[in-house]
Design a protein around this motif. Structure first.
Motif, PDB file in Angstrom:
ATOM      1  N   ARG A 190       0.831  -1.213   0.000  1.00  0.00           N
ATOM      2  CA  ARG A 190       0.000   0.000   0.000  1.00  0.00           C
ATOM      3  C   ARG A 190       0.858   1.252   0.000  1.00  0.00           C
ATOM      4  O   ARG A 190       0.544   2.238  -0.682  1.00  0.00           O
ATOM      5  N   GLU A 191       1.936   1.246   0.787  1.00  0.00           N
ATOM      6  CA  GLU A 191       2.822   2.418   0.833  1.00  0.00           C
ATOM      7  C   GLU A 191       3.490   2.646  -0.521  1.00  0.00           C
ATOM      8  O   GLU A 191       3.617   3.787  -0.966  1.00  0.00           O
ATOM      9  N   ASN A 192       3.901   1.562  -1.181  1.00  0.00           N
ATOM     10  CA  ASN A 192       4.520   1.699  -2.505  1.00  0.00           C
ATOM     11  C   ASN A 192       3.533   2.245  -3.525  1.00  0.00           C
ATOM     12  O   ASN A 192       3.883   3.085  -4.360  1.00  0.00           O
ATOM     13  N   ALA A 193       2.276   1.750  -3.452  1.00  0.00           N
ATOM     14  CA  ALA A 193       1.249   2.234  -4.386  1.00  0.00           C
ATOM     15  C   ALA A 193       0.958   3.716  -4.139  1.00  0.00           C
ATOM     16  O   ALA A 193       0.763   4.497  -5.085  1.00  0.00           O
ATOM     17  N   LYS A 194       0.947   4.113  -2.862  1.00  0.00           N
ATOM     18  CA  LYS A 194       0.688   5.514  -2.521  1.00  0.00           C
ATOM     19  C   LYS A 194       1.821   6.411  -3.020  1.00  0.00           C
ATOM     20  O   LYS A 194       1.578   7.483  -3.592  1.00  0.00           O
ATOM     21  N   LYS A 196       3.877   5.714  -5.469  1.00  0.00           N
ATOM     22  CA  LYS A 196       3.870   5.704  -6.929  1.00  0.00           C
ATOM     23  C   LYS A 196       2.860   6.703  -7.473  1.00  0.00           C
ATOM     24  O   LYS A 196       3.139   7.448  -8.417  1.00  0.00           O
ATOM     25  N   ALA A 197       1.656   6.716  -6.865  1.00  0.00           N
ATOM     26  CA  ALA A 197       0.630   7.661  -7.314  1.00  0.00           C
ATOM     27  C   ALA A 197       1.068   9.103  -7.082  1.00  0.00           C
ATOM     28  O   ALA A 197       0.820   9.982  -7.918  1.00  0.00           O
ATOM     29  N   LYS A 198       1.745   9.338  -5.953  1.00  0.00           N
ATOM     30  CA  LYS A 198       2.220  10.691  -5.651  1.00  0.00           C
ATOM     31  C   LYS A 198       3.280  11.132  -6.658  1.00  0.00           C
ATOM     32  O   LYS A 198       3.255  12.267  -7.151  1.00  0.00           O
ATOM     33  N   ASN A 199       4.210  10.214  -6.978  1.00  0.00           N
ATOM     34  CA  ASN A 199       5.273  10.543  -7.935  1.00  0.00           C
ATOM     35  C   ASN A 199       4.703  10.792  -9.326  1.00  0.00           C
ATOM     36  O   ASN A 199       5.165  11.688 -10.050  1.00  0.00           O
TER      37      ASN A 199
END
Length: 280
Positions: A190-194, A196-199
């Motif tokens: 979940r942290e990686n997906a968050k 990634k979306a932010k980047n």
């Protein structure tokens, strides 16, 4: 749970669930698992984002809110289950208010509330109301353990990947100490997906074309120019350009319309007017 801007505002955690229903007043949220799941129900106060109650309605195949927003109807119906058909009425606090069970040779195919009446908002309370005891006691389902493992503490958890709601999770340096491998894996995903979306959002903002800003600075000319005069000059240039196209069509042997011939006759007039404006 998300707001109208599709932004997450609260995480209810994970677990054996397949149904989420707001009551008609949208003040309570029911989260449960029915059908092939064990029928565990959670009631949440939407405004306070707080857990109100938890209870089990085993073997339930369907669930419906009453119009008053305080009672819940769970039913066991055919053809999903042909044994133990019946229905139960629950209060949101977890109390069983009414039940009707059918004989094994009888089948219940559908169960619903009678429509009608208007109900207003009500005050949510965590206090359990007076109810009745179920006619069929809940059977304790124990996990089978081989003889060699009996009498010892088991290190295996059936639902070790279940995660607590947002307001019950620990934060700080020791937040990951009691998490299982599956929970740590889900949290990292979940942290990686968050991130990634932010980047991606930041990258799109950087790569977006900058709006064009026209430089209208004209020095002393801009201070002395007459907007009306410039407007007339632009119109005359457009008319003269149109006349040139008509003359080109005439040279190609095309037959001209009456209005086109009239424009040709005004060419000298437009040129003289343009010359006068340019000299003034």
């Amino acid at each position: 749970m998300f707001n109208i801007s599709a932004e997450p505002v609260f995480d209810f955690g994970t677990g054996p669930r397949n149904c989420v229903l707001f009551n008609p007043q949208s003040s309570l949220l029911m989260i449960g698992g029915f059908g092939n799941l064990r029928g565990h129900i959670q009631m949440w106060d939407v405004a306070a984002k707080a857990l109100v109650s938890e209870f089990d309605a085993p073997d339930s195949t369907d669930v419906k809110w009453c119009g008053d927003g305080q009672r819940l109807l769970t039913s066991t119906c055919a053809p999903r289950l042909r044994m133990g058909n019946g229905y139960k009425v629950w209060h949101y606090s977890g109390s069983l208010l009414h039940e009707k069970m059918f004989q094994n040779n009888d089948e219940l195919w559908e169960c619903d509330w009678q429509t009608g009446g208007s109900y207003g908002p009500f005050k949510i309370s965590k206090s359990k109301v007076l109810g009745i005891e179920p006619s069929q006691p809940v059977v304790s389902k124990q996990v089978y353990r081989p003889p060699g493992a009996r009498g010892t503490q088991s290190k295996f958890k059936l639902h070790d990947d279940d995660e607590l709601p947002q307001n019950q999770q620990k934060s700080g340096p020791g937040a990951n100490e009691n998490l299982s491998k599956a929970q740590l894996k889900n949290k990292k995903r979940r942290e990686n997906a968050k991130n990634k979306a932010k980047n991606e959002t930041e990258q799109n903002e950087k790569s977006a074309p900058q709006p064009f800003v026209e430089n209208n600075y004209q020095g002393a000319k801009g201070l002395l120019s007459d907007p009306e005069k410039e407007k007339k000059i632009r119109k005359l240039n457009d008319k003269i350009a149109a006349i040139q196209k008509i003359k080109q069509a005439q040279a190609e042997g095309k037959q001209l319309e009456k209005n086109q011939l009239e424009k040709l006759s005004k060419e000298k007039e437009f040129l003289d007017e343009l010359k006068a404006l340019s000299l003034s």
